[in-house]
Design a protein around this motif. Sequence first.
Motif, mmCIF file in Angstrom:
data_model
loop_
_atom_site.group_PDB
_atom_site.id
_atom_site.type_symbol
_atom_site.label_atom_id
_atom_site.label_comp_id
_atom_site.label_asym_id
_atom_site.label_seq_id
_atom_site.Cartn_x
_atom_site.Cartn_y
_atom_site.Cartn_z
ATOM 1 N N ILE A 1 0.872 -1.171 0.000
ATOM 2 C CA ILE A 1 0.000 0.000 0.000
ATOM 3 C C ILE A 1 0.910 1.222 0.000
ATOM 4 O O ILE A 1 1.742 1.386 0.899
ATOM 5 C CB ILE A 1 -0.921 0.042 1.227
ATOM 6 C CG1 ILE A 1 -1.769 -1.221 1.312
ATOM 7 C CG2 ILE A 1 -1.830 1.273 1.173
ATOM 8 C CD1 ILE A 1 -2.636 -1.290 2.565
ATOM 9 N N VAL A 2 0.757 2.044 -1.022
ATOM 10 C CA VAL A 2 1.665 3.174 -1.225
ATOM 11 C C VAL A 2 0.866 4.462 -1.189
ATOM 12 O O VAL A 2 -0.117 4.618 -1.916
ATOM 13 C CB VAL A 2 2.415 3.046 -2.561
ATOM 14 C CG1 VAL A 2 3.366 4.227 -2.757
ATOM 15 C CG2 VAL A 2 3.177 1.733 -2.619
ATOM 16 N N GLY A 3 1.281 5.389 -0.339
ATOM 17 C CA GLY A 3 0.643 6.694 -0.248
ATOM 18 C C GLY A 3 1.353 7.712 -1.111
ATOM 19 O O GLY A 3 2.562 7.937 -0.946
ATOM 20 N N LEU A 4 0.620 8.306 -2.052
ATOM 21 C CA LEU A 4 1.149 9.391 -2.884
ATOM 22 C C LEU A 4 0.721 10.691 -2.222
ATOM 23 O O LEU A 4 -0.462 11.045 -2.231
ATOM 24 C CB LEU A 4 0.591 9.283 -4.302
ATOM 25 C CG LEU A 4 1.015 10.351 -5.316
ATOM 26 C CD1 LEU A 4 2.525 10.340 -5.529
ATOM 27 C CD2 LEU A 4 0.286 10.148 -6.639
ATOM 28 N N LEU A 5 1.674 11.388 -1.633
ATOM 29 C CA LEU A 5 1.371 12.518 -0.765
ATOM 30 C C LEU A 5 1.841 13.826 -1.363
ATOM 31 O O LEU A 5 2.881 13.901 -2.021
ATOM 32 C CB LEU A 5 2.046 12.328 0.603
ATOM 33 C CG LEU A 5 1.835 10.985 1.297
ATOM 34 C CD1 LEU A 5 2.547 10.982 2.646
ATOM 35 C CD2 LEU A 5 0.358 10.695 1.469
ATOM 36 N N GLY B 1 -2.050 -10.043 -1.680
ATOM 37 C CA GLY B 1 -1.087 -9.873 -2.759
ATOM 38 C C GLY B 1 -1.412 -8.752 -3.720
ATOM 39 O O GLY B 1 -0.698 -8.550 -4.706
ATOM 40 N N ARG B 2 -2.492 -8.021 -3.467
ATOM 41 C CA ARG B 2 -2.846 -6.909 -4.345
ATOM 42 C C ARG B 2 -2.020 -5.672 -3.971
ATOM 43 O O ARG B 2 -1.455 -5.577 -2.888
ATOM 44 C CB ARG B 2 -4.339 -6.605 -4.246
ATOM 45 C CG ARG B 2 -5.209 -7.806 -4.523
ATOM 46 C CD ARG B 2 -6.679 -7.492 -4.313
ATOM 47 N NE ARG B 2 -7.425 -8.701 -4.032
ATOM 48 C CZ ARG B 2 -7.866 -9.546 -4.958
ATOM 49 N NH1 ARG B 2 -7.636 -9.293 -6.230
ATOM 50 N NH2 ARG B 2 -8.524 -10.644 -4.622
ATOM 51 N N THR B 3 -1.988 -4.736 -4.890
ATOM 52 C CA THR B 3 -1.224 -3.511 -4.693
ATOM 53 C C THR B 3 -2.179 -2.337 -4.701
ATOM 54 O O THR B 3 -3.147 -2.330 -5.459
ATOM 55 C CB THR B 3 -0.188 -3.355 -5.828
ATOM 56 O OG1 THR B 3 0.607 -4.546 -5.910
ATOM 57 C CG2 THR B 3 0.724 -2.160 -5.584
ATOM 58 N N VAL B 4 -1.919 -1.355 -3.838
ATOM 59 C CA VAL B 4 -2.776 -0.177 -3.738
ATOM 60 C C VAL B 4 -1.909 1.073 -3.823
ATOM 61 O O VAL B 4 -0.933 1.212 -3.080
ATOM 62 C CB VAL B 4 -3.562 -0.151 -2.407
ATOM 63 C CG1 VAL B 4 -4.449 1.099 -2.336
ATOM 64 C CG2 VAL B 4 -4.388 -1.420 -2.232
ATOM 65 N N LEU B 5 -2.267 1.960 -4.750
ATOM 66 C CA LEU B 5 -1.659 3.292 -4.812
ATOM 67 C C LEU B 5 -2.757 4.287 -4.517
ATOM 68 O O LEU B 5 -3.753 4.360 -5.247
ATOM 69 C CB LEU B 5 -1.062 3.563 -6.193
ATOM 70 C CG LEU B 5 -0.482 4.975 -6.414
ATOM 71 C CD1 LEU B 5 0.696 5.235 -5.486
ATOM 72 C CD2 LEU B 5 -0.077 5.176 -7.874
ATOM 73 N N LEU B 6 -2.619 5.023 -3.417
ATOM 74 C CA LEU B 6 -3.647 5.992 -3.050
ATOM 75 C C LEU B 6 -3.031 7.361 -2.857
ATOM 76 O O LEU B 6 -1.965 7.503 -2.267
ATOM 77 C CB LEU B 6 -4.404 5.552 -1.800
ATOM 78 C CG LEU B 6 -3.660 5.434 -0.472
ATOM 79 C CD1 LEU B 6 -3.762 6.733 0.332
ATOM 80 C CD2 LEU B 6 -4.200 4.293 0.363
ATOM 81 N N SER B 7 -3.699 8.362 -3.396
ATOM 82 C CA SER B 7 -3.261 9.734 -3.170
ATOM 83 C C SER B 7 -4.034 10.299 -1.998
ATOM 84 O O SER B 7 -5.202 9.957 -1.775
ATOM 85 C CB SER B 7 -3.482 10.599 -4.410
ATOM 86 O OG SER B 7 -4.851 10.948 -4.539
ATOM 87 N N SER B 8 -3.382 11.152 -1.228
ATOM 88 C CA SER B 8 -4.049 11.727 -0.062
ATOM 89 C C SER B 8 -3.264 12.930 0.442
ATOM 90 O O SER B 8 -2.069 13.073 0.174
ATOM 91 C CB SER B 8 -4.157 10.694 1.063
ATOM 92 O OG SER B 8 -4.864 11.215 2.171
#
Length: 244
Positions: A34-38, A182-189
């Motif tokens: 899980i990756v936060g795009l900040l 095993g899923r990938t998450v890219l979320l902006s916040s």
Amino acid sequence: MSEAPVIEFHCVTKKFGGVTAVEDLTFAVRPGRIVGLLGRNGAGKSTALRVLLGLVQPTAGHANLFGHAYQDLPDAPRRIGVSMDTIGPTPGTTGRRDLRIWARSLGLPDSRVEAVLDQVGLTDSADRKVKGYSTGMRQRLALATALLPDPELLVLDEPVNGLDPDGIRWLRELLRTLAAEGRTVLLSSHLLAEVEQTVDDVVILQRTLRYSGPLARLTTDGADRLEDRFFELAGASAPGGSRD
């Protein structure tokens, strides 16, 4: 699980006229994270996501998903689930009807609609018109739409907006469950305190890349606050700014 990057940005620059939205952006996202795009409003987060999804063409550089540009990725709409402001419900529909429209466009059975309605907690409200939904319910519907194809990758633009504290906790637990599968998450916040409780990795963007890597490394295993490190790296705020 393959360790090949799920997402790669290579020297991406996007200009709108004389305004540079993102500049020389390079980072990668590994699978199962899980990756936060900040970044602040106007930092270029949404522009970066639109470049990734082929919605705008970069001025320079390129972005790949599973080793391909979005438009060249086989079966892209079923491998990648997306929730963004530009993707909204069909006017006048109920929640269930809107999801069925999406499901049929993807070649999915109605049983998948019922599954995601239950997953996001909208089963009891599924036959209400979407125009009567609260902001939080609309966010859940958007997430249900993204989850319909049972994707390998979720790309979520400000998914916490409009959720109450219970909804925020629910979303955090759901995303952790998806990553464990095993899923990938890219979320902006821009909600740093919530991101700190949710993500594995952080990408800090202020037009250019300021940091990309594990949250634990950025915060010295929790000894430092994400908010403090963010402001050290992103710098002082300024009036105006780039398009986001």
